[in-house]
Scaffold this motif. Sequence first.
Motif, PDB file in Angstrom:
ATOM      1  N   ILE A 167      24.390 -36.519   2.660  1.00 17.66           N
ATOM      2  CA  ILE A 167      25.670 -37.286   2.805  1.00 17.66           C
ATOM      3  C   ILE A 167      26.777 -36.419   3.563  1.00 17.66           C
ATOM      4  O   ILE A 167      27.537 -37.083   4.429  1.00 17.66           O
ATOM      5  N   SER A 168      26.540 -35.155   3.705  1.00 16.89           N
ATOM      6  CA  SER A 168      27.326 -34.217   4.343  1.00 16.89           C
ATOM      7  C   SER A 168      27.875 -34.444   5.784  1.00 16.89           C
ATOM      8  O   SER A 168      29.075 -34.475   6.243  1.00 16.89           O
ATOM      9  N   PRO A 169      26.667 -34.584   6.659  1.00 14.16           N
ATOM     10  CA  PRO A 169      27.142 -34.841   8.156  1.00 14.16           C
ATOM     11  C   PRO A 169      27.762 -36.303   8.395  1.00 14.16           C
ATOM     12  O   PRO A 169      29.050 -36.218   9.023  1.00 14.16           O
ATOM     13  N   ALA A 170      27.323 -37.279   7.730  1.00  9.08           N
ATOM     14  CA  ALA A 170      28.199 -38.483   8.038  1.00  9.08           C
ATOM     15  C   ALA A 170      29.571 -38.392   7.317  1.00  9.08           C
ATOM     16  O   ALA A 170      30.632 -38.944   8.152  1.00  9.08           O
ATOM     17  N   LEU A 171      29.868 -38.125   6.137  1.00  8.17           N
ATOM     18  CA  LEU A 171      31.016 -37.904   5.753  1.00  8.17           C
ATOM     19  C   LEU A 171      31.948 -36.906   6.525  1.00  8.17           C
ATOM     20  O   LEU A 171      33.265 -37.267   6.622  1.00  8.17           O
ATOM     21  N   ALA A 172      31.340 -35.808   6.698  1.00  9.42           N
ATOM     22  CA  ALA A 172      32.176 -34.702   7.720  1.00  9.42           C
ATOM     23  C   ALA A 172      32.578 -35.502   8.992  1.00  9.42           C
ATOM     24  O   ALA A 172      33.888 -35.400   9.283  1.00  9.42           O
ATOM     25  N   MET A 173      31.869 -36.287   9.717  1.00  8.92           N
ATOM     26  CA  MET A 173      32.078 -36.835  10.648  1.00  8.92           C
ATOM     27  C   MET A 173      33.425 -38.000  10.556  1.00  8.92           C
ATOM     28  O   MET A 173      34.269 -37.849  11.139  1.00  8.92           O
ATOM     29  N   ILE A 174      33.086 -38.787   9.625  1.00  7.46           N
ATOM     30  CA  ILE A 174      34.010 -39.645   9.161  1.00  7.46           C
ATOM     31  C   ILE A 174      35.473 -39.219   9.058  1.00  7.46           C
ATOM     32  O   ILE A 174      36.444 -39.656   9.636  1.00  7.46           O
ATOM     33  N   THR A 175      35.417 -37.989   8.017  1.00  8.70           N
ATOM     34  CA  THR A 175      36.718 -37.523   7.604  1.00  8.70           C
ATOM     35  C   THR A 175      37.355 -36.658   8.502  1.00  8.70           C
ATOM     36  O   THR A 175      38.311 -36.328   8.230  1.00  8.70           O
TER      37      THR A 175
END
Length: 307
Positions: free
Chosen positions: A230-238
Amino acid sequence: MSSGGAWLVVAVPCAVAGAASFGMASVVQQRATKQVPDTRALNPRLLLTLVRKPIWVASVLTVIVGLSLQVVALAFGPLMLVQPLLVTSVLFGVVYSAWMSGRRLDRTIMVGSLSCVAGLSAFLLLARPSGGGDLIERRTVPLALALGLVFLLCMLAASFFPGEIRVIALALATGVLYGVTAALMKVVTSQIRAGGIAEPFQHWVLYAVCVIGPCGFLLSQNAFQQGKLISPALAMITSVDPLVGVAIGVLWFGEYTVSTPAVLAGEVLAGITIIGGIAVLTHRGEHLRRETESAESDDPSGRITWG
């Protein structure tokens, strides 16, 4: 209460609490998307399938709580203060994911996540945002065209590239839509304060939010479904969400930041730190993707959520 006092007492706590809500909801949604068939980006069939899962519906309610807190924060603080604080949802998401999976925190994931948060925090500290209003100025076309082009390129990349590149492309497109939505929400809140709850229905901004916001949410589910972490997607979004918010704050709302050469150099370094953090998370995600492919081929129903 002074403007500065409102930032401290209302805007900041609401923004951080909203980030915690978004982090928890994102983890639950990522786990839920792994339990349904893959779909193309922006295909509403994904939501129609997910809505049958009570845990996913509960996560949507958590998102609504987060959005409500974000609206309150935006009502009391400038866009460039509130949006960067929401990036802490990356840390909340990493911790929640490890806890729900019964696993220890991955050091590489934590380093990448902390880099994203530290980079954006440094950017905010250096920029020292202030000023601005609640009305969209006429200098909107160049930035709107640029954001539209980024969105289209992301959708093309998501269509042609597999693996974590697809995840990052979908997440980047999501961050763009979320940043625009947040900016428009600030306009809506100002309309409510000025003319009451019925005022926004007389303007195009509310209807744009009702289209752009759900599209961003659907893309976020696509990104969560495609990624091992989840971390790459969540980091990019946020990360992209508040950076788009910063650009909109300056070019649409007339907010301003400190722009001396030293500060600009520091902001560039902060941006590099954010990009580096996302690169670390993406590399880790691709590594775990390759590592788990054989296990998933043996048990197609047992997708592994690493955090």
